[in-house]
Each structure stands twice: as structure tokens, then as C-alpha cells.
Design an enzyme around this catalytic site. Structure first.
Site, PDB file in Angstrom:
ATOM      1  N   ARG A 311       0.834  -1.205   0.000  1.00 29.99           N
ATOM      2  CA  ARG A 311       0.000   0.000   0.000  1.00 29.99           C
ATOM      3  C   ARG A 311       0.869   1.254   0.000  1.00 29.99           C
ATOM      4  NH1 ARG A 311      -5.361   1.673   0.517  1.00 29.99           N
ATOM      5  NH2 ARG A 311      -6.061  -0.489   0.471  1.00 29.99           N
ATOM      6  N   GLU A 723     -10.157   5.479   6.968  1.00 31.40           N
ATOM      7  CA  GLU A 723      -8.737   5.808   7.062  1.00 31.40           C
ATOM      8  C   GLU A 723      -8.320   7.153   6.451  1.00 31.40           C
ATOM      9  OE1 GLU A 723      -8.196   1.832   5.306  1.00 31.40           O
ATOM     10  OE2 GLU A 723      -6.343   1.802   6.462  1.00 31.40           O
TER      11      GLU A 723
HETATM   12  N1  MTE Z   1     -12.925   4.459  14.165  1.00 26.37           N
HETATM   13  C1  MTE Z   1     -13.023   4.094  15.456  1.00 26.37           C
HETATM   14  N2  MTE Z   1     -13.843   4.796  16.257  1.00 26.37           N
HETATM   15  N3  MTE Z   1     -12.329   3.038  15.958  1.00 26.37           N
HETATM   16  C2  MTE Z   1     -11.463   2.311  15.171  1.00 26.37           C
HETATM   17  O1  MTE Z   1     -10.845   1.367  15.660  1.00 26.37           O
HETATM   18  N4  MTE Z   1     -10.491   2.015  12.923  1.00 26.37           N
HETATM   19  C3  MTE Z   1     -10.158   2.669  11.650  1.00 26.37           C
HETATM   20  C4  MTE Z   1     -11.375   3.345  11.054  1.00 26.37           C
HETATM   21  N5  MTE Z   1     -12.052   4.148  12.035  1.00 26.37           N
HETATM   22  C5  MTE Z   1     -11.325   2.687  13.805  1.00 26.37           C
HETATM   23  C6  MTE Z   1     -12.106   3.777  13.337  1.00 26.37           C
HETATM   24  C7  MTE Z   1      -9.594   1.754  10.659  1.00 26.37           C
HETATM   25  S1  MTE Z   1      -7.974   1.343  10.758  1.00 26.37           S
HETATM   26  C8  MTE Z   1     -10.345   1.242   9.632  1.00 26.37           C
HETATM   27  S2  MTE Z   1      -9.673   0.274   8.434  1.00 26.37           S
HETATM   28  C9  MTE Z   1     -11.782   1.531   9.522  1.00 26.37           C
HETATM   29  O2  MTE Z   1     -12.251   2.330  10.603  1.00 26.37           O
HETATM   30  C10 MTE Z   1     -12.524   0.191   9.471  1.00 26.37           C
HETATM   31  O3  MTE Z   1     -13.887   0.332   9.462  1.00 26.37           O
HETATM   32  P1  MTE Z   1     -14.730   0.698   8.148  1.00 26.37           P
HETATM   33  O4  MTE Z   1     -14.300  -0.209   7.074  1.00 26.37           O
HETATM   34  O5  MTE Z   1     -16.115   0.485   8.594  1.00 26.37           O
HETATM   35  O6  MTE Z   1     -14.426   2.133   7.834  1.00 26.37           O
HETATM   36  N1  HPA Z   2      -5.771  -2.709   3.996  1.00 28.06           N
HETATM   37  C1  HPA Z   2      -6.024  -3.117   5.243  1.00 28.06           C
HETATM   38  N2  HPA Z   2      -5.853  -4.341   5.651  1.00 28.06           N
HETATM   39  C2  HPA Z   2      -5.383  -5.235   4.779  1.00 28.06           C
HETATM   40  C3  HPA Z   2      -5.091  -4.879   3.478  1.00 28.06           C
HETATM   41  C4  HPA Z   2      -5.295  -3.548   3.055  1.00 28.06           C
HETATM   42  O1  HPA Z   2      -5.047  -3.154   1.904  1.00 28.06           O
HETATM   43  N3  HPA Z   2      -4.634  -5.972   2.858  1.00 28.06           N
HETATM   44  C5  HPA Z   2      -4.646  -6.940   3.783  1.00 28.06           C
HETATM   45  N4  HPA Z   2      -5.100  -6.507   4.945  1.00 28.06           N
HETATM   46 MO1  MOS Z   3      -7.506  -0.510   9.086  1.00 25.79          MO
HETATM   47  S1  MOS Z   3      -5.502  -0.214   9.267  1.00 25.79           S
HETATM   48  O1  MOS Z   3      -7.359  -1.222   7.491  1.00 25.79           O
HETATM   49  O2  MOS Z   3      -7.688  -1.839  10.135  1.00 25.79           O
END
Ligand code: MTE
Ligand code: HPA
Ligand code: MOS
Length: 781
Positions: A311, A723
Site C-alpha cells: 500500500r 482511514e
Molecule cells: N474508528 C473508530 N472509532 N475506531 C477504530 O478502531 N479504525 C479505523 C477506522 N475508524 C477505527 C475507526 C480503521 S484502521 C479502519 S480500516 C476503519 O475504521 C474500518 O472500518 P470501516 O471499514 O467500517 O471504515
Molecule cells: N488494507 C487493510 N488491511 C489489509 C489490506 C489492506 O489493503 N490488505 C490486507 N489486509
Molecule cells: Mo484498518 S488499518 O485497514 O484496520
């Protein structure tokens, strides 16, 4: 009334503030439950000769103590490469690496038992330094590479060249709920594991494999997490294995809850990076050729490092077009816990390198960094092909940059700041705009899939289960809104069930910001199946053959809790009534939906493909105030503008934007991981590891979304939000670099990341020394 687009509260908002929302350690203790803990390696590197558990077993209340020798299946696991031992065998790889698991009847006995375990081991010099790892070529996995054009040639022929080394530090996820798991035995050797995990399927697989069970004998459940931020994508495995092992061996329920200090010391974090870069550009600052060699600190096992690094390479272009590029990446082995996912997943580490280069170019040329950024920004219809060959269409960045520059009065303030800095001996101000173009999808193609189970009951209420896990990000309320809208029900008629491998099999981690995209789409597909059956049933029922109205399922609509024939909307059946009647006529009211993101593909060998379904885009303008004598940093103003398409839940998304930005700001300013010579993490608690607090929130903070409707390929034209906002925090770092540029014009400031008070002071000191020297020699270049 449709609920998508409304800022409905997070599904456990009330539960969170009243304490009704249960986390793992809130679950009542089971009969006969054991407290579980572990004994960690006393050294960061060495050999383990023997473990004596007898003294621990002699402690009253200690029930069991296990080592690698007690593991029935494979003691080694790993998502990409199976190279991580559950319990240490001959090699000791990092300080605190679990060596033995202790189970006891009381917490006090557990503590005593842990202290009683004896180990025979040797200690060798640990490898802790990234540069040392690079020198000695201690790498994990193979080199990654994405390249296009003729970099060497264009570096050589460019009007200007710059090169340097950039370092960024790691970051602790700092979820509030530590790693935690509970396991209890079922019949015939089966196990149920409750885990605070982003990936119940992964826990199920690892537990089965390590304990020598079939996956069908293990159920993993996750009701919610008290935050994860990537830190529970793989790292929940070891605690889950500990309790599963104890439950399997003792036949008793078992619980492990890491304390915060241990959690910080022994679990993986965001990767520290060292990047060597070289760039060639013209007098406008337009980049002709760019080369970056990324080295990530992988720690002691592979974990997710190759995916994180991948990534990085896919985000090393940040928001900027470059005709000739070469990005290389290597993962370094060191004797610290295996580093892992953290919001942004390698994106931030690469993007900040690019933003740093642009600031440096601007400083060298004496131009405004915003103009340099505009000269390089991806275009619309031209200069829009990424180094890996994906066309960046639906590019809103030019408009986002222009809009945000105007709203934040960027140009006017930059002038004002130049005046201020020229006249202030005590303080420096800095201003910077940085951009975000974050690719949405797992770069590992097969992970882009999800399934959902939707159960409709005869009172017209609905239960939904998907592979998505709730970690505070609000996926539950978003899927609830999507499902409610499918059936035209009030969201109160829909409940999201705990995530369990029993209902949803072979799921992907809740990660890559795509959980609503994938699981929401799967849930909607399940709803559509049920609706088709109900429509057929309702069509018969609402038909009026005497009046010449034949049954026509396609005319059936779901509106406001009612089911109607659109040709005669005044004749209605309440949804609940229809469901109840449908059951009596033996219509199936449950369905599974499946979704696989179409069109995504990336070839690792060639570094080419279309890894992303679409891009979430945005920009941030940060202003900083630096104390010239102490290096202290304050943030008087930040403006954010982000394109998240048509938001499913604007309230939740606003929380994600603000939270992500602040977390990114912490990474670039105050969060410093400091290790001792023995490889011990010195900043292992909030007293020494500084995440942002409420007083660090920018004094003036403008948060806005950019209205776009063109993301038609994704669910309800929404865009992932989890993210991307983290990378808007990079603007704060760039603003510090901008502030420092006023000390010594036309000189690049070598500011590393995080820009802590100490780091800023170091730069200030260095720059003023350079200034004194040049003043005394009066050299003109
Ligand atoms: N928001 C909160 N409140 N707590 C979390 O742990 N994790 C983040 C983001 N927002 C997180 C968060 C991360 S690393 C990711 S990948 C996404 O939430 C995952 O959830 P989503 O796919 O529903 O956005
Ligand atoms: N993002 C987050 N988590 C992952 C990914 C990615 O692209 N690939 C494998 N695990
Ligand atoms: Mo988020 S770093 O893809 O859990």
C-alpha cells in the site's frame, strides 16, 4: 422515510455513555472460569533452552501452565507467511514475546504463578536499528517494486535535483480496550472464542490450526471492540490462542485481558520507515523523475508487513502525477514485536515522503509550496495515470484544492505569515496544504468479498449479521440504515447482531475502510432476495383480476412500512402483516447475500493493475505556531475538505473525519516510540507516550465535506471514510516544515517525523548555526 443520509446516532451511543454497551471484560464470569496471563521473554534476542513450569504449578490457585510443547497443532501462524510462533520455541525474538501461558483461579494466583515460571536462556545482541538492519540486509520477504519510465535518465537531465533520507516513526494504535479474549469449551472438543478482533474468521482459522481442530469446531464471536485502528486485524490472535489453549486443555472457560502497559509493550504498531529519495524537477517545481526506496521496520515476524508495504508503494505518488517513477520497498527484520496494520496501512508513511519532497522543492526554489503542489497535482483527463497504471478518473482534487485554498484564505495568510515571521523573534508561524487520494479496496484481491445473513421475522422486524465488526467506526448503524431503507422500515425495526463465524463464514477483516462498502452491499443483496419473494407473494394478494389488474411483482413497492401495488397505491398491506401471512404460505423470509468488489486486480509481479475500486479524496490546510526557543508547537487553525461521496451517515462520518485527522496529527507531532538499548519500549504508557488530548484540538477547526455524486459504482454513491482523514494530519507536519523554512531561506529543513518539541528545537538550533556560519563568512552562492 429513508434513513440513509441522516445523522442517526451510533448504534451504541447511549450504551457507551451509560455503560450498557458491553466489552469483553464486562461479560459476566462463567462458572469455573480461569484467569489467563503469560510470561514474556526476558530478552529481545536470544535462545531459549528450557522452561520450568513446575514452580508455577506449585503456587496455590494456579491450575495450568503451558509452553510451546503443549500445543497440539502448529505452533506457528501468520496471514501472509506463517513465521510467527504462538509461544516461543528455541528463538527469543523480542522482549515480552509470550513464552508460557498461565491459568489460575484468582488474579493474585495468576500474578504469583507468572513470577514463578523459570527460564533457561541466553542473550544475544538484539537488532534494533533500522539502518543497521538495512546495512546487514536482514530483510523479511522479498523486494516490492512499482516503476514507470526512465528514472535514471530523467534524473540526470532534470533542471534541478534533490535527494535525501526521510524517517517517520511508528505509532501505537492506543485503542482503549486492550487485547482481550474469552474461550469456553463446547461438546466434543469444540470451542467458542469471544475475541476483541477485527477478523473473527482469522481467529477461527488460527485457533483451529494451532490447536489441531477443524475450522468447523471453532466459533469466534465479536460483539464490538473498544477501538482497534488496525491493531486487532492480526494481533488479536495471540490472546485468543492463549484462552483457547487453556479451554481446550482444562475444559474450563478462560479469560485474558491485557493490561495497557503490557499491550503497548508486546503488540505490533505502525511501521517505522526510512526512505531514501531522489527527485528531478524544473524551475516551476514540476517533478520529472522520482525515486524512493522504502525500508519498513517489520519487527520480528512478517505479519501484514508485505501488504502494508504494498500500500505504501501504491500511495507513494500521493496526489501528484509523475512521468518517471521508481518505488522500491523492503521490510527489515528487527527484534521488536511484529509491526502491523494501523489506519492508513502504509499509505501515510509513503504520502508524507512525497509531501516532504514538495515542501523541500518549494524551499529550494523559494516558491510557495501550494503552487508547487498545483504544478504536480493529478489532472482531469490528462496527467492522470498512476505509476501502477490505474487511471485516476473522477479526480476532484483540483477543485478541492482550489475551494479549500479560497475558503482558508491560504494565499493571504501565507503573506501575513511571512510578515509575522520577519518581525517575530519569539515565534514562527507556518502554513501548508496537503492532499489525500486514498485507494479504496484491499490490495489483496480475494479479500474484497463479504457475505450477509438477513432474517425477517413475522412481526416485520429484521436481524442482520455480516462479517463486519464494530470498533466504534459506526459500521453497524450504517448497515442498519441501508437495510431499513431496502424494506422501507424505521431503523428501529432492524437490529445488527454480534459478528460470528457461525453466521458468516470465510469473511475478510474489517479493514481497508471498506467494511460498509462490502458488507453493506452484501446485506442489501440479501434484502433484495427477500423482497423479490415478498413482492411475488404481495402481487398475488394485491392483484384485482376483476378490475383487470393482473398480479405483477414488478409493480410492488415498499413504502413507509407498507407494501403497495404502485398501480393502486391506496391499497396497502403493512409490512409486518405481509411477513406474517407470507410465512403461513411457506415463503422463505431469510436470505444470504454475497458481494465481491468488481473490477479490482493488481499484479504484484509486474506492479501493474487496477487495485482500487475508487479513491477517497481530500485536502487539509494547517497553520502552526512554533516557539523559537523551546520548539513547542501549537495549532491555531485547520481547515479540512474531504470528498466522501453521498454520506450514509453524516454524523458518524464527521466523527471519523475529525477523529482520523487528530490521530494523524498525533502521529506527526507528539507520538514518539522510544526504545532502550535492550529493546525495551520506554514510552509504554500514557505518561510517556503522548496521544493528542482535547487541548491539542486546533483552536479554529473547519471541517467540511465536498459534495460529489459520481461514485456510482459504490453502495448508495457513498465513499469510504475510515482511514483517509488520518492522512490529512500530514498537513500539520508540512506546516511545521514551512514554519522552519523562514529561519534560513532557500535552505531545506531536514525535519523528521514526528515533529516533537525536541525535533523542532533540534532543527531550529541547526538552522541558526548554519545561519551564523553563513553570516560570518558572507558567502554568496
Ligand atoms: N474508528 C473508530 N472509532 N475506531 C477504530 O478502531 N479504525 C479505523 C477506522 N475508524 C477505527 C475507526 C480503521 S484502521 C479502519 S480500516 C476503519 O475504521 C474500518 O472500518 P470501516 O471499514 O467500517 O471504515
Ligand atoms: N488494507 C487493510 N488491511 C489489509 C489490506 C489492506 O489493503 N490488505 C490486507 N489486509
Ligand atoms: Mo484498518 S488499518 O485497514 O484496520
Amino acid at each position: 422515510m429513508p434513513s440513509v443520509g441522516k445523522p442517526l446516532p451510533h448504534d451504541s451511543a447511549a450504551g457507551h455513555v451509560t455503560g450498557q454497551a458491553l466489552y469483553l471484560d464486562d461479560l459476566r464470569t462463567f462458572d469455573g472460569e480461569l484467569h489467563v496471563g503469560f510470561v514474556g521473554s526476558p530478552v529481545a534476542s536470544g535462545e531459549l533452552f528450557a522452561v520450568d513450569v513446575a514452580p508455577a504449578l506449585a503456587v496455590p490457585g494456579v491450575v495450568a501452565c503451558y509452553t510451546a510443547a503443549d500445543v497440539a497443532g502448529h505452533n506457528v501462524f501468520g496471514l501472509i507467511i506463517a513465521d510467527e510462533p504462538f509461544l516461543a520455541e528455541e528463538q527469543l525474538l523480542y522482549l515480552g514475546q509470550p513464552v508460557a501461558v498461565v491459568a489460575a483461579q484468582t488474579r493474585a494466583a495468576l500474578e504469583q504463578g507468572r513470577l514463578a515460571v523459570q527460564m533457561e536462556y541466553s542473550e544475544t545482541e538484539p537488532l534494533l536499528d533500522l539502518e543497521e538492519a538495512i546495512r546487514s540486509e536482514r530483510f523479511l520477504g522479498s523486494r516490492l517494486r512499482i516503476a514507470r519510465g526512465d528514472v535514471e535518465g530523467n534524473l540526470a537531465s532534470a533542471e534541478h535535483r534533490l535527494a535525501g533520507t526521510f524517517t517517520s516513526g511508528g505509532q501505537e494504535q492506543f485503542y482503549l480496550e486492550s487485547q482481550a479474549a474469552i474461550a469456553y469449551p463446547g461438546e466434543e472438543g469444540q470451542l467458542v472464542v469471544h475475541s476483541s478482533t477485527q477478523s473473527p474468521t482469522e481467529i477461527q482459522k488460527v485457533v483451529a490450526d494451532v490447536l489441531g481442530l477443524g475450522q468447523h469446531e471453532v466459533v469466534c464471536i465479536c460483539k464490538r471492540m473498544g477501538g482497534a485502528f488496525g491493531g486487532k486485524e492480526t494481533q488479536a490472535a495471540i490472546p485468543a490462542l492463549m484462552v483457547a489453549l487453556v479451554a481446550q486443555k482444562t475444559g474450563r472457560p478462560a479469560r485474558v485481558i491485557y493490561n495497557k502497559d503490557d499491550d503497548m509493550r508486546v503488540t505490533g504498531k505502525r511501521h517505522e520507515y526510512l526512505t531514501r529519495w531522489g527527485v528531478g524537477f524544473d524551475g516551476e517545481g514540476r517533478i520529472q523523475a522520482l525515486r524512493c526506496d522504502f525500508f519498513s521496520n517489520g519487527g520480528a515476524s512478517t505479519d501484514l508487513s508485505p501488504a502494508v508495504l504494498e500500500r505504501s508503494l501504491l500511495h507513494a505518488d500521493s496526489c501528484y502525477y509523475c512521468p518517471h517513477v521508481e518505488f522500491n520497498g523492503r521490510i527489515c527484520f528487527t527484534n521488536i514485536p511484529p509491526n502491523t496494520a494501523f489506519r492508513g496501512f502504509g499509505g501515510p508513511q509513503a504520502m508524507v515522503v512525497h509531501e516532504n519532497i514538495l515542501e523541500s522543492i518549494a524551499q529550494l526554489l523559494g516558491r510557495d509550496a501550494y503552487d508547487v503542489r498545483l504544478a504536480n497535482l493529478y489532472g482531469v483527463g490528462e496527467r492522470n495515470v498512476t505509476p501502477y497504471g490505474q487511471v485516476f478518473d473522477k479526480n476532484h482534487l483540483p477543485e478541492i484544492f482550489a475551494t479549500l485554498a479560497a475558503r482558508s484564505q491560504y494565499k493571504g495568510r501565507q503573506k501575513e505569515i511571512a510578515n509575522f515571521n520577519a518581525n517575530s523573534r519569539l515565534q514562527l508561524r507556518g502554513l501548508a496544504m496537503t492532499g489525500v487520494k486514498f485507494g479504496i479496496s484491499f490490495t489483496t484481491k480475494f479479500l474484497n468479498q463479504g457475505n450477509a445473513l438477513v432474517n425477517v421475522y413475522t412481526d416485520g422486524t429484521v436481524q442482520v449479521s455480516t462479517g463486519a465488526t464494530e470498533m466504534g467506526q459506526g459500521v453497524n448503524i450504517k448497515i442498519r440504515q441501508l437495510v431499513a431503507d431496502e424494506f422501507a422500515l424505521d431503523p428501529s425495526c432492524v437490529v445488527m447482531m454480534p459478528t460470528s463465524t457461525e453466521k458468516n463464514n470465510n469473511t475478510s477483516p474489517t479493514a481497508a475502510s471498506s467494511s460498509t462498502d462490502i458488507n453493506g452491499a452484501a446485506a442489501v443483496r440479501a434484502c433484495q432476495k427477500i423482497k423479490r419473494r415478498l413482492a411475488e407473494f404481495a402481487a398475488e394478494r394485491l392483484a384485482d383480476t376483476e378490475a383487470g389488474l393482473q398480479a405483477s411483482p414488478r409493480q410492488i413497492d415498499f413504502v413507509d412500512g407498507q407494501v403497495i401495488d404502485s398501480r393502486r397505491p391506496q391499497v396497502k398491506v403493512p409490512f409486518a402483516q405481509l411477513c406474517s401471512d407470507a410465512r403461513r404460505q411457506r415463503v422463505d423470509l431469510g436470505a444470504r447475500g454475497f458481494f465481491a468488489t468488481p473490477g479490482v486486480d493488481f499484479n504484484r509481479e509486474t506492479g501493474r493493475g487496477t487495485p482500487f475500486f475508487y479513491y477517497t479524496q481530500g485536502a487539509a490546510v494547517a497553520e502552526v505556531l512554533v516557539d523559537r526557543f523551546t520548539g513547542q508547537l501549537r495549532i491555531p487553525r485547520v481547515d479540512l475538505l474531504i470528498d466522501i461521496g453521498q454520506s450514509i451517515n453524516p454524523g458518524v462520518d464527521r466523527g471519523q473525519i475529525i477523529g482520523g485527522f487528530i490521530q494523524g496529527m498525533g502521529w506527526v507531532t507528539t507520538e514518539a516510540l522510544v526504545y532502550g538499548e535492550r529493546g525495551e519500549l520506554l514510552s509504554y504508557s500514557p505518561t510517556t507516550y503522548k496521544i493528542p488530548v482535547i487541548t491539542d484540538v486546533p483552536t479554529e477547526f473547519h471541517v467540511a465535506t465536498f459534495d460529489s455524486t459520481d461514485n456510482v459504482q459504490n453502495i448508495r454513491r457513498s465513499k469510504a471514510v475510515g482511514e483517509p482523514p488520518l492522512m490529512m494530519g500530514i498537513s500539520v507536519w508540512a506546516a511545521v516544515k514551512n514554519a522552519l523554512s523562514y529561519v534560513q531561506p532557500n535552505r531545506c529543513v531536514e525535519l523528521s517525523l514526528p515533529a516533537t518539541g525536541e525535533e523542532i528545537l533540534r532543527c531550529l538550533t541547526e538552522l541558526s548555526q548554519v545561519r551564523e556560519q553563513s553570516e560570518s563568512t558572507m558567502r554568496v552562492e
